[in-house]
Design a protein around this motif. Structure first.
Motif, mmCIF file in Angstrom:
data_model
loop_
_atom_site.group_PDB
_atom_site.id
_atom_site.type_symbol
_atom_site.label_atom_id
_atom_site.label_comp_id
_atom_site.label_asym_id
_atom_site.label_seq_id
_atom_site.Cartn_x
_atom_site.Cartn_y
_atom_site.Cartn_z
ATOM 1 N N ALA A 141 0.999 -1.301 -0.024
ATOM 2 C CA ALA A 141 0.106 -0.169 0.061
ATOM 3 C C ALA A 141 0.817 1.271 0.168
ATOM 4 C CB ALA A 141 -0.903 -0.030 1.297
ATOM 5 N N ALA A 142 0.415 2.419 -0.698
ATOM 6 C CA ALA A 142 0.977 3.474 -0.572
ATOM 7 C C ALA A 142 0.455 4.516 0.588
ATOM 8 C CB ALA A 142 0.791 4.370 -2.034
ATOM 9 N N ALA A 143 1.520 5.281 1.081
ATOM 10 C CA ALA A 143 0.761 6.138 1.943
ATOM 11 C C ALA A 143 -0.555 6.609 2.165
ATOM 12 C CB ALA A 143 1.795 7.262 2.340
ATOM 13 N N THR A 144 -0.806 7.369 0.981
ATOM 14 C CA THR A 144 -2.374 7.948 0.836
ATOM 15 C C THR A 144 -3.472 6.757 0.790
ATOM 16 O OG1 THR A 144 -1.807 8.087 -1.660
ATOM 17 C CG2 THR A 144 -1.663 9.983 -0.394
ATOM 18 N N GLN A 145 -2.974 5.487 0.413
ATOM 19 C CA GLN A 145 -3.983 4.384 0.477
ATOM 20 C C GLN A 145 -4.330 3.997 1.934
ATOM 21 O OE1 GLN A 145 -1.845 1.890 -2.230
ATOM 22 N NE2 GLN A 145 -3.292 2.220 -3.939
ATOM 23 N N ALA A 146 -3.052 4.087 2.661
ATOM 24 C CA ALA A 146 -3.093 3.571 3.951
ATOM 25 C C ALA A 146 -3.833 4.990 5.075
ATOM 26 C CB ALA A 146 -1.839 3.209 4.476
ATOM 27 N N ALA A 147 -3.466 5.932 4.800
ATOM 28 C CA ALA A 147 -3.753 7.129 5.501
ATOM 29 C C ALA A 147 -5.515 6.874 5.919
ATOM 30 C CB ALA A 147 -3.753 8.469 4.905
ATOM 31 N N VAL A 148 -5.387 7.045 7.404
ATOM 32 C CA VAL A 148 -6.900 7.111 7.874
ATOM 33 C C VAL A 148 -7.531 8.438 7.989
ATOM 34 C CG1 VAL A 148 -6.048 5.016 9.474
ATOM 35 C CG2 VAL A 148 -5.958 7.758 10.433
ATOM 36 N N ALA A 149 -6.835 9.423 7.607
ATOM 37 C CA ALA A 149 -7.224 10.926 7.621
ATOM 38 C C ALA A 149 -6.176 11.537 6.971
ATOM 39 C CB ALA A 149 -7.707 11.527 8.767
ATOM 40 N N THR A 150 -6.733 12.684 6.309
ATOM 41 C CA THR A 150 -6.098 14.022 5.739
ATOM 42 C C THR A 150 -6.548 15.109 6.193
ATOM 43 O OG1 THR A 150 -5.516 12.251 3.553
ATOM 44 C CG2 THR A 150 -5.170 14.666 3.578
ATOM 45 N N MET A 151 -5.642 16.027 6.526
ATOM 46 C CA MET A 151 -6.129 17.336 6.957
ATOM 47 C C MET A 151 -5.532 18.170 6.062
ATOM 48 S SD MET A 151 -5.211 19.138 10.825
ATOM 49 C CE MET A 151 -6.071 20.771 10.855
ATOM 50 N N PRO A 152 -6.427 18.775 4.812
ATOM 51 C CA PRO A 152 -5.977 19.583 3.783
ATOM 52 C C PRO A 152 -6.133 20.961 4.096
ATOM 53 C CG PRO A 152 -8.250 18.658 3.416
ATOM 54 C CD PRO A 152 -7.743 18.301 4.734
ATOM 55 N N GLY A 153 -4.810 21.635 4.461
ATOM 56 C CA GLY A 153 -5.076 23.095 4.852
ATOM 57 C C GLY A 153 -4.829 23.513 6.046
ATOM 58 N N ALA A 154 -4.929 24.860 6.409
ATOM 59 C CA ALA A 154 -4.729 25.080 7.675
ATOM 60 C C ALA A 154 -5.934 25.712 8.420
ATOM 61 C CB ALA A 154 -3.882 26.896 7.457
ATOM 62 N N PHE A 155 -6.027 25.272 9.503
ATOM 63 C CA PHE A 155 -7.280 25.598 10.524
ATOM 64 C C PHE A 155 -6.862 26.127 11.604
ATOM 65 C CE2 PHE A 155 -8.000 22.173 7.227
ATOM 66 C CZ PHE A 155 -9.578 22.388 7.003
ATOM 67 N N GLY A 156 -7.763 26.528 12.370
ATOM 68 C CA GLY A 156 -7.480 27.086 13.622
ATOM 69 C C GLY A 156 -7.172 26.150 15.050
ATOM 70 N N PRO A 157 -7.021 26.658 15.953
ATOM 71 C CA PRO A 157 -6.723 25.613 17.136
ATOM 72 C C PRO A 157 -7.337 24.692 17.414
ATOM 73 C CG PRO A 157 -6.288 27.863 17.698
ATOM 74 C CD PRO A 157 -6.846 28.070 16.502
ATOM 75 N N GLY A 158 -8.659 24.947 17.674
ATOM 76 C CA GLY A 158 -9.862 23.883 17.994
ATOM 77 C C GLY A 158 -9.919 22.781 17.131
ATOM 78 N N THR A 159 -9.909 23.268 15.603
ATOM 79 C CA THR A 159 -10.052 22.271 14.480
ATOM 80 C C THR A 159 -8.853 21.508 14.462
ATOM 81 O OG1 THR A 159 -11.437 23.821 13.242
ATOM 82 C CG2 THR A 159 -10.413 21.933 12.224
ATOM 83 N N THR A 160 -7.679 22.041 14.727
ATOM 84 C CA THR A 160 -6.704 21.292 14.503
ATOM 85 C C THR A 160 -6.425 20.091 15.637
ATOM 86 O OG1 THR A 160 -5.453 23.084 13.482
ATOM 87 C CG2 THR A 160 -4.144 21.363 14.538
ATOM 88 N N LEU A 161 -6.720 20.724 16.926
ATOM 89 C CA LEU A 161 -6.603 19.770 18.245
ATOM 90 C C LEU A 161 -7.755 18.705 17.916
ATOM 91 C CD1 LEU A 161 -5.375 19.192 20.784
ATOM 92 C CD2 LEU A 161 -6.781 20.593 21.940
#
Length: 197
Positions: A141-161
């Motif tokens: 498997a490639a990393a993107t096939q295995a990834a359980v989640a992707t965070m695309p972009g910059a978010f605030g502290p609450g969303t990031t945490l």
């Protein structure tokens, strides 16, 4: 008028402290921001995953690029927050990737490419992009096939945490109807601080 002058004086006193905080964000020779919890590795993802597991942490890949204003925002406004930084440091093994870099990366499937070509292979189009990996990756498997989640972009502290917590707690495996967006909405309501983040 007196009230205005007092506010102006307070703002002028705060500027040096703000400038000192901004200057505290370290830039590496590659032009990317550096944090104490980012790891220097040989970028062999199989080895990185093994090391992360041995420390009881989750492997996460951070794609950034020189001059990325959104990466700067994350490094200046989100990652310095103690609740965010300490959570990432405690739960994650972070490997930074340069969207246009030439450092060799070995994917889980054994393919070795420069960072910029690996980014193309994985479909990473902008920065920051954060890939969250599981403790075990299927052979081939490639990393993107295995990834359980992707965070695309910059978010605030609450969303990031919330995203880092959702992954660390393996909430993506729960069959309770609470996907990340519902989890995040619940956490916003629980924080009840007037922020939508």
């Amino acid at each position: 008028m007196k009230h205005f002058i007092l506010k102006l004086a307070a703002a002028a006193l705060a500027l040096p402290m703000l400038a000192a905080d901004l200057a505290a964000v370290e830039l590496g020779d590659d032009g990317l921001h550096k944090t104490p919890w980012m790891r220097e590795t040989f970028k062999d993802l199989r080895e990185d995953l093994e090391e992360a597991n041995s420390e009881g942490k989750r492997l996460v890949l951070f794609f950034e690029q020189r001059g990325c204003i959104y990466c700067t925002k994350m490094h200046e406004e989100v990652f310095p927050r103690p609740e965010v930084s300490s959570y990432i440091d405690e739960h994650y093994f972070v490997v930074q990737m340069n969207l246009y870099g030439d450092v060799e990366v070995t994917d889980f499937d054994g393919e070795t490419l420069p960072e910029k070509d690996m980014a193309r292979k994985w479909g990473v189009l902008f920065t920051p992009t954060i890939l969250f990996l599981p403790e075990e990756v299927a052979e081939g498997a490639a990393a993107t096939q295995a990834a359980v989640a992707t965070m695309p972009g910059a978010f605030g502290p609450g969303t990031t945490l919330d995203m880092f917590t959702w992954v660390a707690e393996k909430r993506y495996l729960l069959d309770n109807g609470e996907d990340f967006q519902r989890y995040h909405a619940r956490r916003i309501a629980e924080r009840n601080n007037g922020s939508a983040d």
